[in-house]
Write a protein that holds these residues in place. Structure first.
Motif, PDB file in Angstrom:
ATOM      1  N   ARG A  19      -6.637  -3.814  73.864  1.00 21.75           N
ATOM      2  CA  ARG A  19      -6.646  -5.233  74.219  1.00 21.75           C
ATOM      3  C   ARG A  19      -5.314  -5.891  73.874  1.00 21.75           C
ATOM      4  N   ALA A  20      -4.785  -5.572  72.673  1.00 26.51           N
ATOM      5  CA  ALA A  20      -3.523  -6.174  72.254  1.00 26.51           C
ATOM      6  C   ALA A  20      -2.378  -5.751  73.167  1.00 26.51           C
ATOM      7  N   VAL A  21      -2.372  -4.481  73.563  1.00 23.64           N
ATOM      8  CA  VAL A  21      -1.332  -3.998  74.469  1.00 23.64           C
ATOM      9  C   VAL A  21      -1.416  -4.725  75.807  1.00 23.64           C
ATOM     10  N   SER A  22      -2.637  -4.870  76.325  1.00 23.42           N
ATOM     11  CA  SER A  22      -2.822  -5.554  77.610  1.00 23.42           C
ATOM     12  C   SER A  22      -2.477  -7.035  77.514  1.00 23.42           C
ATOM     13  N   ASP A  23      -2.899  -7.684  76.425  1.00 29.42           N
ATOM     14  CA  ASP A  23      -2.615  -9.112  76.250  1.00 29.42           C
ATOM     15  C   ASP A  23      -1.117  -9.385  76.195  1.00 29.42           C
ATOM     16  N   ALA A  24      -0.347  -8.410  75.687  1.00 24.83           N
ATOM     17  CA  ALA A  24       1.096  -8.586  75.571  1.00 24.83           C
ATOM     18  C   ALA A  24       1.808  -8.285  76.886  1.00 24.83           C
ATOM     19  N   GLY A  25       1.056  -7.919  77.925  1.00 24.70           N
ATOM     20  CA  GLY A  25       1.672  -7.623  79.211  1.00 24.70           C
ATOM     21  C   GLY A  25       2.262  -6.232  79.294  1.00 24.70           C
ATOM     22  N   LEU A  26       1.902  -5.358  78.324  1.00 26.04           N
ATOM     23  CA  LEU A  26       2.366  -3.979  78.357  1.00 26.04           C
ATOM     24  C   LEU A  26       1.382  -3.133  79.167  1.00 26.04           C
ATOM     25  N   GLU A  27       1.840  -1.994  79.643  1.00 24.94           N
ATOM     26  CA  GLU A  27       1.013  -1.130  80.479  1.00 24.94           C
ATOM     27  C   GLU A  27       0.531   0.049  79.649  1.00 24.94           C
ATOM     28  N   ALA A  28      -0.782   0.162  79.472  1.00 29.10           N
ATOM     29  CA  ALA A  28      -1.360   1.218  78.630  1.00 29.10           C
ATOM     30  C   ALA A  28      -1.579   2.497  79.430  1.00 29.10           C
ATOM     31  N   TRP A  29      -1.179   3.617  78.837  1.00 27.75           N
ATOM     32  CA  TRP A  29      -1.436   4.955  79.369  1.00 27.75           C
ATOM     33  C   TRP A  29      -2.214   5.744  78.319  1.00 27.75           C
ATOM     34  N   THR A  30      -2.924   6.809  78.760  1.00 22.42           N
ATOM     35  CA  THR A  30      -3.659   7.649  77.821  1.00 22.42           C
ATOM     36  C   THR A  30      -3.335   9.120  78.078  1.00 22.42           C
ATOM     37  N   LEU A  31      -3.660   9.949  77.100  1.00 29.94           N
ATOM     38  CA  LEU A  31      -3.425  11.386  77.175  1.00 29.94           C
ATOM     39  C   LEU A  31      -4.759  12.082  76.944  1.00 29.94           C
ATOM     40  N   ARG A  32      -5.125  13.025  77.836  1.00 33.74           N
ATOM     41  CA  ARG A  32      -6.427  13.684  77.735  1.00 33.74           C
ATOM     42  C   ARG A  32      -6.265  15.189  77.936  1.00 33.74           C
ATOM     43  N   ARG A  33      -6.996  15.947  77.118  1.00 31.00           N
ATOM     44  CA  ARG A  33      -6.971  17.404  77.247  1.00 31.00           C
ATOM     45  C   ARG A  33      -7.807  17.834  78.449  1.00 31.00           C
ATOM     46  N   THR A  34      -7.334  18.814  79.209  1.00 32.60           N
ATOM     47  CA  THR A  34      -8.070  19.355  80.349  1.00 32.60           C
ATOM     48  C   THR A  34      -9.445  19.846  79.905  1.00 32.60           C
ATOM     49  N   GLY A  35     -10.486  19.441  80.658  1.00 36.36           N
ATOM     50  CA  GLY A  35     -11.834  19.871  80.339  1.00 36.36           C
ATOM     51  C   GLY A  35     -12.576  18.924  79.428  1.00 36.36           C
ATOM     52  N   ALA A  36     -11.866  17.913  78.859  1.00 36.63           N
ATOM     53  CA  ALA A  36     -12.552  16.932  78.012  1.00 36.63           C
ATOM     54  C   ALA A  36     -13.408  16.037  78.882  1.00 36.63           C
ATOM     55  N   ASP A  37     -14.316  15.297  78.252  1.00 39.46           N
ATOM     56  CA  ASP A  37     -15.253  14.456  78.994  1.00 39.46           C
ATOM     57  C   ASP A  37     -14.628  13.126  79.371  1.00 39.46           C
ATOM     58  N   GLY A  38     -13.428  13.178  79.886  1.00 39.14           N
ATOM     59  CA  GLY A  38     -12.781  11.951  80.343  1.00 39.14           C
ATOM     60  C   GLY A  38     -12.255  11.136  79.194  1.00 39.14           C
ATOM     61  N   PRO A  39     -11.478  10.089  79.492  1.00 33.51           N
ATOM     62  CA  PRO A  39     -10.938   9.222  78.446  1.00 33.51           C
ATOM     63  C   PRO A  39     -12.053   8.545  77.665  1.00 33.51           C
ATOM     64  N   SER A  40     -11.809   8.292  76.402  1.00 35.72           N
ATOM     65  CA  SER A  40     -12.804   7.630  75.562  1.00 35.72           C
ATOM     66  C   SER A  40     -13.170   6.277  76.144  1.00 35.72           C
ATOM     67  N   ARG A  41     -14.433   5.917  76.056  1.00 41.40           N
ATOM     68  CA  ARG A  41     -14.851   4.597  76.537  1.00 41.40           C
ATOM     69  C   ARG A  41     -14.126   3.477  75.811  1.00 41.40           C
ATOM     70  N   GLN A  42     -13.711   3.776  74.569  1.00 42.26           N
ATOM     71  CA  GLN A  42     -13.019   2.755  73.804  1.00 42.26           C
ATOM     72  C   GLN A  42     -11.693   2.375  74.435  1.00 42.26           C
ATOM     73  N   HIS A  43     -11.155   3.250  75.295  1.00 43.51           N
ATOM     74  CA  HIS A  43      -9.903   2.936  75.957  1.00 43.51           C
ATOM     75  C   HIS A  43     -10.103   1.896  77.048  1.00 43.51           C
ATOM     76  N   GLY A  44     -11.363   1.702  77.474  1.00 48.08           N
ATOM     77  CA  GLY A  44     -11.631   0.672  78.466  1.00 48.08           C
ATOM     78  C   GLY A  44     -11.096   1.057  79.832  1.00 48.08           C
ATOM     79  N   PRO A  45     -10.780   0.047  80.645  1.00 52.11           N
ATOM     80  CA  PRO A  45     -10.413   0.298  82.046  1.00 52.11           C
ATOM     81  C   PRO A  45      -8.968   0.759  82.224  1.00 52.11           C
TER      82      PRO A  45
END
Length: 216
Positions: A19-45
């Motif tokens: 939320r803080a990254v988004s509120d500051a106008g920064l662009e959030a990216w995530t890193l996920r291991r192949t085969g994992a169950d997708g990005p954590s829900r905590q990462h949001g949209p």
């Protein structure tokens, strides 16, 4: 001409950080291991096009820093204690001097500020002392992102005007000590003359720069 937003790769699962990254106008990216169950829900949209999927996250982060792989325009990487240990080890090697990028502070001025301590105020505390709040921030390239303000001695918290004053006081003291990167918890007293920082302590958040010219 549209300017590219500053891109931040998040290695830690924290909804308030996103939320803080988004509120500051920064662009959030995530890193996920192949085969994992997708990005954590905590990462949001965070959309799929901003999710880097890889068999070896630690190797991918190393390659991003060295420029071996496509950089994706990522400017900073943020991680905390909940990141995968191997990935967190790589991030620590990218932090200048193995620390959180803090420049030597103006110690005399900071000590003067903190030594003043909380002054008495009419806040509803049993002992008449100033009420305290804890402010958690993470700093990216000198930009202080607010994660949370907690009021341990006040069940109802305070209004937006008090919160705005606290935010400004924290940003001012972090600028004063030259805090450029990483997490910080600041204890702030609400005094009759306004919010006053009385203690600072580092938190586990690490921030590494992947911008051109960074020593890798």
């Amino acid at each position: 001409m549209m300017l590219k937003p500053c891109r931040v790769l998040l290695l830690t699962h924290d909804a308030e950080l996103l939320r803080a990254v988004s509120d500051a106008g920064l662009e959030a990216w995530t890193l996920r291991r192949t085969g994992a169950d997708g990005p954590s829900r905590q990462h949001g949209p965070v959309p799929p096009e901003r999710t880097l999927t890889t068999e070896d996250p630690a190797r991918t982060l190393r390659d991003l820093a060295s420029g071996v792989r496509a950089h994706h325009g990522i400017d900073f990487v943020i991680g905390g204690d909940d990141a995968h240990p191997a990935v967190l080890d790589v991030l620590r090697t990218l932090v200048p001097g193995g620390r959180t990028g803090v420049r030597p502070p103006d110690r005399a001025e900071l000590r003067r500020l903190l030594d003043e301590g909380p002054a008495p105020c009419p806040a509803p505390a049993d002992d008449g002392a100033a009420l305290l709040c804890h402010v958690d921030t993470v700093t990216v390239g000198g930009m202080h992102l607010l994660l949370d303000i907690s009021w341990p001695n006040s069940p109802t918290g305070f209004g937006e005007s008090e919160r705005a004053g606290v935010r400004e006081a924290v940003r001012r003291v972090l600028d004063l000590i030259g805090h450029e990167s990483g997490g910080m918890r600041t204890c702030v007293a609400l005094t009759t003359t306004g919010p006053r920082p009385v203690d600072l302590s580092g938190t586990p958040f690490l921030v590494a720069s992947l911008a051109p010219g960074t020593t890798r």
